[in-house]
Design a protein around this motif. Structure first.
Motif, short mmCIF file in Angstrom:
data_model
loop_
_atom_site.label_atom_id
_atom_site.label_comp_id
_atom_site.label_asym_id
_atom_site.label_seq_id
_atom_site.Cartn_x
_atom_site.Cartn_y
_atom_site.Cartn_z
N GLN A 136 0.94 4.29 -2.72
CA GLN A 136 0.70 5.68 -2.31
C GLN A 136 1.90 6.57 -2.69
O GLN A 136 1.71 7.68 -3.22
CB GLN A 136 0.46 5.73 -0.79
CG GLN A 136 0.00 7.09 -0.30
CD GLN A 136 -1.41 7.42 -0.78
OE1 GLN A 136 -2.38 6.80 -0.38
NE2 GLN A 136 -1.55 8.41 -1.67
N ASP A 137 3.11 6.07 -2.47
CA ASP A 137 4.31 6.86 -2.83
C ASP A 137 4.33 7.18 -4.31
O ASP A 137 4.67 8.30 -4.72
CB ASP A 137 5.59 6.07 -2.50
CG ASP A 137 5.91 6.12 -1.01
OD1 ASP A 137 5.21 6.87 -0.29
OD2 ASP A 137 6.84 5.41 -0.59
N PHE B 68 -6.88 -0.05 -1.28
CA PHE B 68 -6.44 1.16 -1.99
C PHE B 68 -7.48 1.43 -3.08
O PHE B 68 -7.87 0.52 -3.83
CB PHE B 68 -5.06 0.98 -2.60
CG PHE B 68 -4.40 2.28 -2.95
CD1 PHE B 68 -3.56 2.92 -2.04
CD2 PHE B 68 -4.65 2.91 -4.18
CE1 PHE B 68 -2.97 4.15 -2.34
CE2 PHE B 68 -4.08 4.14 -4.48
CZ PHE B 68 -3.23 4.76 -3.56
N VAL C 97 0.85 -1.20 0.00
CA VAL C 97 0.00 0.00 0.00
C VAL C 97 0.89 1.25 0.00
O VAL C 97 0.64 2.21 -0.74
CB VAL C 97 -0.93 0.01 1.24
CG1 VAL C 97 -1.70 1.33 1.32
CG2 VAL C 97 -1.90 -1.16 1.19
N ALA C 98 1.93 1.20 0.82
CA ALA C 98 2.83 2.37 0.91
C ALA C 98 3.53 2.63 -0.43
O ALA C 98 3.67 3.80 -0.85
CB ALA C 98 3.87 2.14 2.01
N ASP D 253 1.72 9.84 -5.08
CA ASP D 253 2.17 11.15 -4.58
C ASP D 253 3.29 11.71 -5.45
O ASP D 253 3.33 12.91 -5.76
CB ASP D 253 2.66 11.02 -3.12
CG ASP D 253 1.51 10.64 -2.18
OD1 ASP D 253 0.34 10.74 -2.61
OD2 ASP D 253 1.79 10.24 -1.04
N THR E 241 -7.58 3.68 -8.96
CA THR E 241 -7.00 5.00 -9.22
C THR E 241 -6.67 5.18 -10.70
O THR E 241 -6.08 4.27 -11.32
CB THR E 241 -5.70 5.15 -8.37
OG1 THR E 241 -6.09 5.11 -6.99
CG2 THR E 241 -4.97 6.44 -8.68
N THR F 191 -3.95 0.73 -9.81
CA THR F 191 -3.83 2.04 -10.46
C THR F 191 -3.63 1.83 -11.95
O THR F 191 -3.11 0.80 -12.37
CB THR F 191 -2.61 2.82 -9.95
OG1 THR F 191 -1.43 2.14 -10.38
CG2 THR F 191 -2.61 2.93 -8.44
N ALA G 52 -5.98 7.24 -3.01
CA ALA G 52 -5.63 7.09 -1.59
C ALA G 52 -6.08 5.74 -1.07
O ALA G 52 -6.92 5.06 -1.67
CB ALA G 52 -6.31 8.21 -0.80
N SER G 53 -5.53 5.38 0.09
CA SER G 53 -5.96 4.13 0.71
C SER G 53 -7.17 4.42 1.60
O SER G 53 -7.34 5.54 2.08
CB SER G 53 -4.82 3.50 1.51
OG SER G 53 -4.20 4.48 2.28
#
Ligand code: NAD
Length: 514
Positions: free
Chosen positions: A330-331, A356, A326-327, A334, A359, A379, A348-349
């Motif tokens: 997200q990274d 998640f 998940v991280a 971002d 996206t 995504t 976003a999660s």
């Protein structure tokens, strides 16, 4: 997944929690390298009898195992769901893979493993019978990741068992429960010969597998794949690596946009994007870009996310298996936004559970990690391109080369462009499907892997060594080349060799050049 506290002297345990709701769903022992070595030694003892059964004898056990899988389907898929947080539909696909692979390789085993008789080359060898026979590596090590706890190992264990090898398998420490149970089904459920074992643990357990086998079949990250390749090189044993991907989809102006946009959403989001072959980058020709993006957003918006009830098929997309993944997702989102990309959907999660949001990213470019590194999440990043040349250049601008897809109504163009894509497979007017065609190879180019799985006979023969057998038709007392060397005979042989091997009369007769 966490390590539970265990007293000194007690075996360490790996606890598994459901990613969707955090509940504890089971645990497995974290085995020591010495225990794995002992398991491997037992497998080696059992292997010769398994090889001696032949393909027909082995088929009986493979099909009994398939029966057991089907009889336990609901329970096994609940286990898959519990340790991954998948939607029921994604979990069910894993059983479909198992069924297909077992049926295909057992049905064709005799043909794939048959001896190959070949004609000898050269007049001097005409008196010989040549045959190539195959013999399995005695012990194959199978190491797998967490995104498909049942379907993942099944894709490779079947070929190895059908070949006559014994197999020590190590599932991911993140999702070890289903595979442990499926291997228990082999041993206790159907009482099959003890040639398949499951050892549990993390990277150290995987390394112990590599140290004790004759061939390694690995699926996982590039980083681990490279470490395994180095160790296999030191041990001089063969290996096959199925690694990460960053699969491009190319949508040309004449494509069926309805179909292509549905495929983009499905290809990117299936298994919550945690598939090596998921669609991660889409390059769309300028003329149809806006329409395509709007279709993708509408279709992704309609996805139902959650871990649905077993058997309900009520959700489209489930949870992410690890918080680390998940991280990463997200990274990347971002990083894209910081570089000027726009998030048209999700980004976003969720606050609860490891979900998640589906996206959609646009205005992306190749300076962004979402276009360069594996995302492995739900995504899809879409980029506008001038023409097919730019699309191909960008598709190939990657360290990866696993799978890809091409969308156009022009078959000639598709054929031509497929030859320019640097990837192990190309699906034309579909996504992901090239991977599950058992008669053709699946494998990655560049950093996506070494070797292939499936591919008809290759799916079994990769677990075998070739053995050449040369048999004399006439067993004479002596051979012309044997001792003692007799000058007249040796000269005659040299003359005959020249006579038969040269391509013009001057050389045949050994005349000097003028
Ligand atoms: P990973 O490389 O971290 O782990 C994979 C397996 O290797 C695990 O069982 C792990 O315990 C083991 N391992 C770790 N260190 C080891 C070592 N030094 N020696 C031996 N074994 C070791 O990968 P992951 O995070 O579990 O899986 C995700 C990756 O798998 C993604 O990159 C994805 O693309 C890839 N994948 C590829 C395919 C394919 O067919 N090409 C299919 C599914 C997943």
């Amino acid at each position: 997944m966490d390590r539970s506290g265990t007293a000194v002297g007690e075996p360490a345990e790996i606890s598994v929690r459901c990613p969707a709701d955090g509940r504890l769903v089971g645990s497995v022992p974290e085995l020591e390298p010495a225990e794995i070595e002992a398991v491997c030694a037992d497998l080696r003892l059992a292997q010769p009898a398994w090889e001696a059964l032949g393909p027909a004898g082995r088929r009986v056990w493979m099909l009994r195992w398939l029966d057991w899988l089907l009889d336990n389907e609901q329970r096994l898929l609940e286990m898959v769901q519990a340790e991954t947080g998948k939607s029921w539909g994604d979990a069910a696909l894993e059983m479909a893979v198992a069924i297909d692979v077992i049926n295909y390789f057992t049905k064709n085993a005799e043909k794939f493993l048959a001896d190959r008789r070949v004609k000898p080359a050269g007049v001097a060898n005409a008196v010989r019978r040549l045959r190539v026979q195959v013999r399995p590596y005695q012990l194959v090590g199978l190491i797998t990741p967490w995104n498909g706890p049942l379907g993942g190992p099944m894709m490779d264990v079947v070929g190895a068992l059908v070949a006559g090898a014994a197999v020590v398998s190590k599932p991911s420490e993140v999702t070890p429960l289903t595979w442990t149970e499926v291997v228990r089904g082999w041993r206790d459920g159907i009482g099959a010969p003890p040639v398949l074992a499951c050892v549990t643990g993390g990277g150290d357990a995987g390394a112990a597998v590599v140290d004790n086998v004759d061939m390694v079949m690995f699926t996982g990250s590039v980083r681990t794949g490279r470490a395994i390749a180095v160790r296999c090189a030191e041990r001089l044993i063969p290996f096959s690596l199925e690694l990460g991907g960053k699969d491009p989809m190319i949508v040309l102006a004449d494509a069926d946009l309805e179909r292509a946009s549905s495929a983009a959403v499905w290809g990117a989001m299936t298994n919550a994007g945690q598939a090596c072959i998921s669609v991660e980058r889409v390059y769309v020709e300028d003329a149809v870009y806006d329409r395509f993006v709007s279709l993708v957003v509408d279709k992704a918006k309609a996805l139902r996310q959650g871990m649905d009830k077993p058997g309900s098929f009520a959700c489209d997309i489930g949870a992410m298996v690890t918080s680390a993944q998940v991280a990463i997702v997200q990274d990347q989102v971002d990083d894209a936004v910081a570089g000027g990309a726009r998030v048209l959907l999700g980004g976003a999660s969720a606050r609860e559970g490891r979900f998640f949001e589906p996206t959609v990213l646009v205005d992306v470019d190749h300076s962004m990690t979402c276009m360069r590194e594996e995302t492995f999440g739900p995504t899809v990043a879409i980029m506008r391109v001038r023409d097919e040349d730019e699309a191909i250049t960008l598709a190939n601008d990657s360290q990866y080369g696993l799978s890809s897809s091409l969308w156009t109504r022009d078959r000639v163009k598709a054929e031509r462009l497929s030859r320019r894509i640097e990837a192990g497979s190309v699906s034309i007017n579909n996504a992901l499907v090239a991977t599950f065609q058992l008669p053709i190879p699946m494998g990655g180019w560049k950093n996506s892997g070494l070797g292939t799985r499936f591919g008809g006979a290759n799916g079994v023969l990769k677990y075998c060594r070739q053995q050449s057998v040369v048999e004399e038709r006439l067993a004479l007392k002596s051979e012309p080349l044997w001792y003692p060397v007799v000058p007249t005979r040796s000269r005659l042989i040299a003359k005959m060799t020249r006579m038969l091997g040269a391509h013009d009369w001057r050389r045949r007769l050994g005349r000097p050049a003028r």
